[in-house]
Design a protein around this motif. Structure first.
Motif, mmCIF file in Angstrom:
data_model
loop_
_atom_site.group_PDB
_atom_site.id
_atom_site.type_symbol
_atom_site.label_atom_id
_atom_site.label_comp_id
_atom_site.label_asym_id
_atom_site.label_seq_id
_atom_site.Cartn_x
_atom_site.Cartn_y
_atom_site.Cartn_z
ATOM 1 N N SER A 173 -2.305 12.397 9.301
ATOM 2 C CA SER A 173 -1.784 11.191 9.955
ATOM 3 C C SER A 173 -0.830 11.538 11.092
ATOM 4 O O SER A 173 -0.534 10.692 11.933
ATOM 5 C CB SER A 173 -1.086 10.283 8.937
ATOM 6 O OG SER A 173 0.042 10.929 8.371
ATOM 7 N N LEU B 146 -5.203 3.703 8.429
ATOM 8 C CA LEU B 146 -4.445 3.920 7.196
ATOM 9 C C LEU B 146 -4.969 5.175 6.512
ATOM 10 O O LEU B 146 -6.181 5.427 6.501
ATOM 11 C CB LEU B 146 -4.595 2.731 6.246
ATOM 12 C CG LEU B 146 -4.245 1.335 6.769
ATOM 13 C CD1 LEU B 146 -4.496 0.303 5.678
ATOM 14 C CD2 LEU B 146 -2.800 1.288 7.238
ATOM 15 N N PHE B 147 -4.052 5.942 5.900
ATOM 16 C CA PHE B 147 -4.431 7.159 5.184
ATOM 17 C C PHE B 147 -3.871 7.092 3.766
ATOM 18 O O PHE B 147 -2.662 7.168 3.567
ATOM 19 C CB PHE B 147 -3.886 8.398 5.898
ATOM 20 C CG PHE B 147 -4.458 8.632 7.263
ATOM 21 C CD1 PHE B 147 -5.511 9.517 7.459
ATOM 22 C CD2 PHE B 147 -3.951 7.955 8.365
ATOM 23 C CE1 PHE B 147 -6.039 9.730 8.722
ATOM 24 C CE2 PHE B 147 -4.471 8.152 9.637
ATOM 25 C CZ PHE B 147 -5.524 9.045 9.819
ATOM 26 N N PHE B 148 -4.761 6.935 2.790
ATOM 27 C CA PHE B 148 -4.374 6.953 1.379
ATOM 28 C C PHE B 148 -4.690 8.338 0.816
ATOM 29 O O PHE B 148 -5.722 8.924 1.137
ATOM 30 C CB PHE B 148 -5.171 5.918 0.580
ATOM 31 C CG PHE B 148 -4.853 4.488 0.894
ATOM 32 C CD1 PHE B 148 -3.973 3.762 0.108
ATOM 33 C CD2 PHE B 148 -5.467 3.854 1.970
ATOM 34 C CE1 PHE B 148 -3.696 2.425 0.390
ATOM 35 C CE2 PHE B 148 -5.188 2.523 2.267
ATOM 36 C CZ PHE B 148 -4.308 1.815 1.467
ATOM 37 N N PHE C 298 -9.608 7.341 2.762
ATOM 38 C CA PHE C 298 -9.186 7.795 1.438
ATOM 39 C C PHE C 298 -9.330 9.318 1.421
ATOM 40 O O PHE C 298 -10.420 9.843 1.673
ATOM 41 C CB PHE C 298 -10.071 7.216 0.333
ATOM 42 C CG PHE C 298 -9.991 5.728 0.176
ATOM 43 C CD1 PHE C 298 -8.919 4.995 0.649
ATOM 44 C CD2 PHE C 298 -11.023 5.037 -0.466
ATOM 45 C CE1 PHE C 298 -8.856 3.626 0.498
ATOM 46 C CE2 PHE C 298 -10.966 3.665 -0.628
ATOM 47 C CZ PHE C 298 -9.890 2.957 -0.151
ATOM 48 N N LYS D 50 -2.522 14.038 3.569
ATOM 49 C CA LYS D 50 -2.146 12.727 4.128
ATOM 50 C C LYS D 50 -1.160 12.870 5.284
ATOM 51 O O LYS D 50 -1.359 12.292 6.358
ATOM 52 C CB LYS D 50 -1.540 11.864 3.010
ATOM 53 C CG LYS D 50 -1.089 10.474 3.435
ATOM 54 C CD LYS D 50 -0.869 9.586 2.216
ATOM 55 C CE LYS D 50 0.190 10.121 1.290
ATOM 56 N NZ LYS D 50 1.498 9.466 1.427
ATOM 57 N N MET E 13 0.812 -1.217 0.000
ATOM 58 C CA MET E 13 0.000 0.000 0.000
ATOM 59 C C MET E 13 0.844 1.265 0.000
ATOM 60 O O MET E 13 1.845 1.347 0.715
ATOM 61 C CB MET E 13 -0.888 0.013 1.253
ATOM 62 C CG MET E 13 -1.718 -1.235 1.453
ATOM 63 S SD MET E 13 -2.595 -1.236 3.056
ATOM 64 C CE MET E 13 -1.208 -1.365 4.194
ATOM 65 N N HIS E 14 0.418 2.244 -0.793
ATOM 66 C CA HIS E 14 1.020 3.573 -0.794
ATOM 67 C C HIS E 14 0.172 4.442 0.127
ATOM 68 O O HIS E 14 -0.798 5.067 -0.293
ATOM 69 C CB HIS E 14 1.042 4.133 -2.216
ATOM 70 C CG HIS E 14 1.807 5.415 -2.340
ATOM 71 N ND1 HIS E 14 1.520 6.368 -3.283
ATOM 72 C CD2 HIS E 14 2.865 5.898 -1.635
ATOM 73 C CE1 HIS E 14 2.362 7.380 -3.163
ATOM 74 N NE2 HIS E 14 3.181 7.120 -2.175
ATOM 75 N N CYS E 15 0.522 4.454 1.413
ATOM 76 C CA CYS E 15 -0.289 5.153 2.401
ATOM 77 C C CYS E 15 0.553 5.462 3.637
ATOM 78 O O CYS E 15 1.640 4.922 3.807
ATOM 79 C CB CYS E 15 -1.495 4.299 2.811
ATOM 80 S SG CYS E 15 -1.073 2.805 3.747
ATOM 81 N N SER E 16 0.022 6.323 4.507
ATOM 82 C CA SER E 16 0.603 6.518 5.830
ATOM 83 C C SER E 16 -0.216 5.700 6.819
ATOM 84 O O SER E 16 -1.345 5.289 6.522
ATOM 85 C CB SER E 16 0.609 7.998 6.215
ATOM 86 O OG SER E 16 -0.707 8.513 6.253
ATOM 87 N N PHE F 153 -4.068 5.043 -5.660
ATOM 88 C CA PHE F 153 -3.328 6.133 -5.029
ATOM 89 C C PHE F 153 -1.809 5.937 -5.155
ATOM 90 O O PHE F 153 -1.052 6.414 -4.315
ATOM 91 C CB PHE F 153 -3.721 6.274 -3.552
ATOM 92 C CG PHE F 153 -5.173 6.589 -3.341
ATOM 93 C CD1 PHE F 153 -5.646 7.879 -3.480
ATOM 94 C CD2 PHE F 153 -6.079 5.584 -3.022
ATOM 95 C CE1 PHE F 153 -6.990 8.183 -3.291
ATOM 96 C CE2 PHE F 153 -7.422 5.878 -2.843
ATOM 97 C CZ PHE F 153 -7.887 7.178 -2.975
#
Length: 528
Positions: free
Chosen positions: A243, A230-232, A344, A239, A216-219, A394
């Motif tokens: 986060s 999770l924050f996408f 998201f 983001k 995943m591309h997220c924080s 994302f």
């Protein structure tokens, strides 16, 4: 030459050249200064310039088409194929070039905080500052781990080696090539350090799903009671800001895996944007910029050596690379349980998406595949009004496999762990960009806080008439009328026209997903 000899050729280079292995941060800083690669700033960070390339070069990124991967990669403009012959030829040229250098620098470490699924990596650098960058960005091994480190995937970066497209088969002097069979990333012709970071992320985005781990591309962060979020979101959606929560510990800011055990950070550091950085707005990032940090393309006062974060002369993409340990509020190791909440983030400049809505599994998969945000007027030459931007999952530039593979894994994880998914619009309200206003950060924080604390799991909602999204009717700290976009516009007909315009853009973009279940589009997309 037979390609099976490539690893031996690399080992020979490391043995015969003046390879500086696993230098410490102080040793690397000394090298950077004596080699005139950078300048020491007033904060103790090292300031460097990346030359004419101040960002990634996606048109120069390739994947070697090999027998084991040719039917798995989603080939196209993002994942451009290149032949084994071209790769092998360039590989030997780069090795020969590195042999001529007075010294090269080698870092051994890992990608992935979960020891059960982490990838051993080694990075061979022409520049000492590049070696400091990877030392800070990836996971650093203990002395015992270093003794048993097997090399795994190798990144070879030679910025001053420039390809000849007519001879070498590249698009320009720059090349970033991944060979999955040979476990090598070959980089040349660019000094931008982010290519090393994102190349390994691309590698992980191929390898992790093969082991049934969702990449995943997220924080990600974790609350005091162990609840994981999770924050996408694409650039400019908030983001990093959302986060970074004083009441929650950071797991990581950019790249993660979600296994049967929970969430883990892929990296050991942060690569933070620092344009317009201030201690007031982002104290964690500001205070992390100290000795050992790499500052890319930041202007500094030549006498005081104080960074000027407001100066975007070289690029708006100024960056700071520092280890996770430079931030106080983190969890170590960067591992936590299964996510309770997934957010998201989108910055809708059309002003028509709800500020927060709770998504069904199908809606989550639809909006994950869409990866929508807005490009604003003035941000690029020729952009005179807001433009819809879609980046699949994302993180489209870093996904070697078909997008549906990642979306299906998301759907499975949501069902298996009963995760709640929310779409949060940090963009405009009361009208489109230029007419309405940006959503107040205090409102967005209140909405996200309510989502994280489970307050929105069973609240009364109303269905959005255009997008079919479930909008909470009441959230503490947010005026009720703000929650429903159609009530914030003075002209309802104008709202409806703009909303239907954006809905049409969603549908048009979704046509590219040929192998997606019709149920996802039917139940997840706009309804009008």
């Amino acid at each position: 030459m037979n390609s099976v000899h490539i690893p031996n050729e690399l080992n020979q280079l490391l043995q015969e050249s003046n390879a500086q292995l696993q230098l410490s941060v102080p040793q690397l800083v000394e090298k950077i200064l004596t080699r005139n690669e950078g300048t020491l700033t007033a904060t103790g960070a090292v300031r460097v310039s990346t030359g004419k390339y101040t960002g990634r070069s996606p048109q120069d990124k390739f994947i070697v088409m090999e027998e084991s991967t040719k039917d798995k990669i989603a080939w196209g403009p993002t994942n451009q194929p290149i032949s084994e012959a071209v790769f092998t030829s360039l590989y030997y040229k780069v090795l020969e070039y590195l042999k001529q250098q007075n010294e090269i620098f080698v870092f051994k470490g890992f990608a992935g905080a979960d020891k059960k699924s982490r990838l051993p990596i080694q990075v061979v650098n022409e520049y000492a500052w590049h070696n400091l960058f990877v030392h800070q960005l990836f996971i650093r091994p203990s002395e015992d781990e270093l003794l048993s480190h097997d090399g795994g995937f190798t990144v070879i970066s030679a910025p001053n080696f420039k390809a000849d497209p007519a001879v070498d088969g590249t698009n320009s002097e720059t090349f970033i090539i991944i060979s999955f069979e040979r476990k090598i990333v070959l980089i040349g012709g660019t000094e931008y350090a982010g290519e090393m970071k994102k190349s390994i992320f691309s590698v992980m985005n191929y390898l992790l799903p093969e082991n049934n781990i969702f990449s995943m591309h997220c924080s990600a962060n974790v609350g005091l009671e162990g609840d994981v979020a999770l924050f996408f979101g694409l650039s400019g959606t908030g983001k990093t800001t959302l986060s970074a929560d004083p009441n929650r510990r950071l797991i990581g800011d950019d790249e993660h895996g979600w296994s049967s055990n929970g969430v883990f950070n892929v990296e050991g550091g942060c690569y933070a944007k620092c344009i317009n950085l201030s201690r007031e707005k982002e104290p964690q990032i500001f205070d992390a910029i100290r000795f050992g940090t790499v500052l890319e393309n930041v202007t500094i006062n030549q006498e005081s050596r104080i960074p000027d974060y407001d100066d975007g002369t070289l690029t708006e993409n100024t960056r700071a690379a520092y280890p996770m340990e430079a931030i106080d509020n983190i969890i170590q190791p960067s591992i936590a349980g299964h996510p309770n909440t997934i957010v998201f983030l989108t910055a809708d400049a059309f002003g028509v998406l709800p500020p927060i809505s709770k998504l069904t599994k199908e809606q989550a998969m639809y909006h994950f595949l869409s990866g929508y945000t807005s490009k604003l007027a003035g941000t690029e030459r020729g952009v005179t009004s807001p433009e819809a931007t879609f980046s699949t999952c994302f993180g489209a530039p870093f996904l070697p496999l078909p997008a549906t593979r990642y979306a299906e894994m998301l759907g499975e994880k949501i069902l298996e762990h009963n995760a709640n998914v929310f779409l949060v619009n940090t963009g405009w309200t009361g009208g489109e960009y230029g007419v309405g206003s940006r959503m107040k950060l205090s409102y967005t924080r209140a909405m996200v806080q309510a989502a994280l604390e489970g307050e929105l799991n069973h609240v009364e909602t109303v269905k959005d008439e255009i997008f079919g999204l479930n909008i909470p009717l009441h959230i503490a700290g947010v005026p009720d009328e703000v929650l429903q976009p159609n009530k914030t516009w003075a002209d309802h007909a104008a709202y409806e026209a703009k909303a239907k315009e954006l809905a049409g853009k969603f549908r048009e973009n979704f046509k590219k997903f040929k192998d997606v279940s019709s149920e996802i589009e039917k139940k997840g997309g706009p309804v009008a």
